[in-house]
Scaffold this active site. Structure first.
Site, PDB file in Angstrom:
ATOM      1  N   THR A 184       0.841  -1.185   0.000  1.00  0.00           N
ATOM      2  CA  THR A 184       0.000   0.000   0.000  1.00  0.00           C
ATOM      3  C   THR A 184       0.871   1.227   0.000  1.00  0.00           C
ATOM      4  OG1 THR A 184      -1.631   1.292   1.174  1.00  0.00           O
ATOM      5  CG2 THR A 184      -0.229  -0.078   2.538  1.00  0.00           C
ATOM      6  N   GLU A 328      -4.904  -2.894   4.193  1.00  0.00           N
ATOM      7  CA  GLU A 328      -4.558  -3.480   5.488  1.00  0.00           C
ATOM      8  C   GLU A 328      -5.690  -4.321   6.073  1.00  0.00           C
ATOM      9  OE1 GLU A 328      -3.900  -0.445   4.482  1.00  0.00           O
ATOM     10  OE2 GLU A 328      -2.065   0.361   5.354  1.00  0.00           O
ATOM     11  N   LYS A 436      -6.464  10.635  -2.748  1.00  0.00           N
ATOM     12  CA  LYS A 436      -6.883   9.467  -3.505  1.00  0.00           C
ATOM     13  C   LYS A 436      -7.520   9.904  -4.812  1.00  0.00           C
ATOM     14  CE  LYS A 436      -7.911   4.837  -2.474  1.00  0.00           C
ATOM     15  NZ  LYS A 436      -8.632   3.852  -1.730  1.00  0.00           N
ATOM     16  N   TRP A 441      -3.548   6.035  -4.780  1.00  0.00           N
ATOM     17  CA  TRP A 441      -2.997   6.969  -3.802  1.00  0.00           C
ATOM     18  C   TRP A 441      -1.923   7.870  -4.386  1.00  0.00           C
ATOM     19  CZ3 TRP A 441      -5.501   7.814   0.397  1.00  0.00           C
ATOM     20  CH2 TRP A 441      -6.234   6.791   1.000  1.00  0.00           C
TER      21      TRP A 441
HETATM   22  P1  AMP Z   1      -6.607   1.228  -0.042  1.00  0.00           P
HETATM   23  O1  AMP Z   1      -5.685   0.694   0.969  1.00  0.00           O
HETATM   24  O2  AMP Z   1      -5.931   1.707  -1.271  1.00  0.00           O
HETATM   25  O3  AMP Z   1      -7.730   0.300  -0.314  1.00  0.00           O
HETATM   26  O4  AMP Z   1      -7.263   2.540   0.564  1.00  0.00           O
HETATM   27  C1  AMP Z   1      -7.994   2.525   1.762  1.00  0.00           C
HETATM   28  C2  AMP Z   1      -8.502   3.907   2.072  1.00  0.00           C
HETATM   29  O5  AMP Z   1      -9.341   4.366   0.999  1.00  0.00           O
HETATM   30  C3  AMP Z   1      -9.342   4.017   3.297  1.00  0.00           C
HETATM   31  O6  AMP Z   1      -8.573   4.095   4.475  1.00  0.00           O
HETATM   32  C4  AMP Z   1     -10.119   5.296   3.015  1.00  0.00           C
HETATM   33  O7  AMP Z   1      -9.337   6.446   3.278  1.00  0.00           O
HETATM   34  C5  AMP Z   1     -10.337   5.224   1.522  1.00  0.00           C
HETATM   35  N1  AMP Z   1     -11.646   4.617   1.243  1.00  0.00           N
HETATM   36  C6  AMP Z   1     -11.924   3.328   0.932  1.00  0.00           C
HETATM   37  N2  AMP Z   1     -13.242   3.152   0.743  1.00  0.00           N
HETATM   38  C7  AMP Z   1     -13.825   4.354   0.947  1.00  0.00           C
HETATM   39  C8  AMP Z   1     -15.180   4.831   0.921  1.00  0.00           C
HETATM   40  N3  AMP Z   1     -16.213   4.048   0.639  1.00  0.00           N
HETATM   41  N4  AMP Z   1     -15.385   6.140   1.214  1.00  0.00           N
HETATM   42  C9  AMP Z   1     -14.367   6.961   1.502  1.00  0.00           C
HETATM   43  N5  AMP Z   1     -13.075   6.580   1.545  1.00  0.00           N
HETATM   44  C10 AMP Z   1     -12.806   5.293   1.270  1.00  0.00           C
END
Ligand code: AMP
Length: 538
Positions: A184, A328, A436, A441
């Protein structure tokens, strides 16, 4: 007194076994990288998975070894998931969107022995090859006729598995054995490896298979747009075989037209992906007047769902369901499956509910805490740092030297949220310093560091601001050095030279001073307030 039940390991091959036993004629359909549609059944797939397992063992792949994969969602990557994990090795999925520097770092950090890649990524892999410390063998995910030109010795996937037997007895081993690795960059600094265990993924599969969570059933046709190269395609390669759903893999065709065509020809009933993809599809439907006759629901996550998307898809009779999770968290944490009662609410109230990130999956605990660590009430109003714990939540990053969880065993998500009395969680902000964009990211620190190298920049702060297509894009805010007067264009050109394209700021703005907190850190909350409602040039 201990229970007297068998202690059998939870392994991902058990999911495959179940699918072949009960749903052997169910199909996996792929729009291939080569072009044509490929289709076969779970039963055919298992045979090829066993051929691949034989080939990997013959090549000397031992339990615990990391095998890298850079690929689109296809039946071949599906086979790699099961074969690599099935022999006790680790399937390291690599995100090509994060650029060559990131890919080089994660492959070397994971110490991958072998690298499988889709031919789309040949240039990327050729560029990386001279600096890969551990990769000894490269395989292109195609057949001999489509083999790309490549400097190092290269075999194709089809040539690798063709001579092998389709008989293989899956070994049994400890369920806590690692099965997959995904890095990540959702935090600042270097990418961090999240190492999934068989037990974690099997338990997540069981939880997501519950009808009250996702309502997928045998016979449904599921199209995960969410990539297998990141966060296990939200577990669909495991959940679908468990439930008996067909899988439709879109390969590299993720634009509105390609998706719409697949939805129609394959009669897709449910799809999953980040908001950007669904905005693209909506625009295509509006432009062409096409419809979505078979689609019932779309699971949206990775970034927040918007009311515009809910309304846009409602016109096509498609329900938008929000989910939230993290790399995670393997990755699924919450799903916002509306109850039959709440589906009857007046639109305004129902939208407000749908815009919440949802209720926790079974075995996922969530709490919000204040900056002093005190646990805050679940009253739907109070916001705090969102912490989680559960069977498929990280305990520690790969090769990390310090603990990831709090002293009392919770993982801090970096999201700020409120939880209401009915258990619905809503994200209100983010404490982690990242942006994001379209589900990927961008580290604001990387952009700030690049800007600070400019001779005319005294201070630099980067925030994510709303973008109609990508949800968020970086805005670079700069305080100039005394006596210097660089232009926005000059700074843009300077930082772009030092950054992956995805991280190029969409705009540069100047302020007299960047707001700082008590410890000298940039006050991002203040910066976000200062640029509230900022409209990026589109
Ligand atoms: P990742 O590890 O790339 O899957 O990113 C995870 C992060 O994406 C989370 O900690 C949130 O900050 C953001 N995220 C994931 N799903 C959502 C959602 N439905 N609404 C807002 N933020 C989200």
């Amino acid at each position: 007194m201990k229970g007297l039940m068998m202690d059998r390991p939870l392994l991902t091959t058990e999911i495959l076994k179940h699918a072949v036993r009960n749903y052997r004629h169910t199909e996996i359909i792929t729009r291939t990288v080569e072009g044509p549609i490929h289709r076969y059944t779970f039963s055919d797939s298992e045979k090829r998975i066993k051929k691949l397992a034989n080939a990997l063992v013959k090549m000397g792949v031992k339990p615990g070894m990391r095998v890298g994969v850079i690929g689109w969602n296809t039946y071949r990557q599906f086979e790699l998931y099961y074969a690599i994990g099935g022999i006790g090795a680790v399937c390291h999925t690599i995100n090509p969107r994060l650029g060559p520097e990131n890919a080089l770092y994660v492959i070397n950090h994971a110490e991958d022995d072998i690298l499988f890649f889709d031919t789309t990524f040949t240039t990327l892999v050729a560029q990386l090859a001279p600096n890969l410390n551990t990769v000894k063998t490269f395989f292109a995910l195609t057949d001999k006729h489509h083999a790309p030109d490549f400097d190092a010795p290269l075999l194709t996937y089809e040539e690798l598995i063709a001579p092998e037997s389709d008989h293989f007895v899956w070994p049994e081993f400890d369920e806590n054995t690692a099965v997959a690795l995904c890095y990540t960059s959702g935090t600042t600094g270097l990418p961090k490896g999240v190492l999934y265990s068989h037990r974690a993924l099997v338990l997540q599969t069981l939880a997501t298979s519950s009808a009250s969570i996702l309502s997928y059933r045998e016979g449904d046709v599921i199209l995960p747009v969410v990539p297998m190269f990141h966060v296990n395609a939200w577990n669909m390669p495991y959940s679908c075989p468990m439930i008996g759903c067909s899988l439709v893999f879109p390969g590299p065709g993720l634009d509105g037209e390609s998706l719409s065509e697949l939805f129609e020809t394959e009669k897709v009933t449910h799809a999953l992906g980040v908001p950007t993809v669904w905005l693209g599809l909506l625009q295509y439907l509006e432009k062409t007047g096409k419809s979505l006759p078979h689609l019932k629901s779309v699971l949206v996550g990775g970034s927040a769902l918007s009311e515009a998307l809910i309304r846009g898809f409602e016109k096509h009779d498609v329900e938008m369901i929000q989910g939230w999770g993290m790399t995670e968290m393997s990755p699924v944490g919450t799903i916002n499956a509306l109850s039959q009662e709440s589906k009857k609410l007046p639109d305004k109230e129902r939208y407000a509910l749908q815009l919440k990130q949802g209720r926790a999956l079974p075995f996922v605990d969530m709490r919000i805490v204040g900056d002093d660590g005190a646990v805050l009430p679940n009253d739907g109003e109070t916001t705090g740092n969102l912490q989680v714990r559960g069977f498929w939540i990280i305990a520690n990053y790969y090769k990390a030297d310090k603990e990831t969880v709090t002293e009392d065993g919770w993982f801090d998500t970096g999201d700020v949220a409120a939880i209401d009395e009915d258990g619905y969680m809503q994200i209100t902000d983010r404490s982690k310093d990242v942006i994001k964009s379209g589900g990927e990211w961008i580290s604001s620190i990387d952009i700030e560091n690049a800007a600070l190298l400019h001779p005319g920049v005294a201070q630099a702060g980067v925030i994510g601001v709303y973008h109609p297509k990508w949800q968020e894009r970086p805005l670079l805010v700069v305080a100039k050095k005394e006596g210097q007067n660089p232009s926005a264009e000059d700074i843009s050109a300077f930082v772009n030279e030092r950054l992956a394209k995805i991280a190029w700021p969409d705009a540069v703005e100047f302020v007299d001073e960047i707001p700082l907190g008590a410890t000298g850190k940039i006050l991002k909350t203040r910066l976000r307030e200062m640029f509230k409602g900022y409209e990026l040039p589109v």
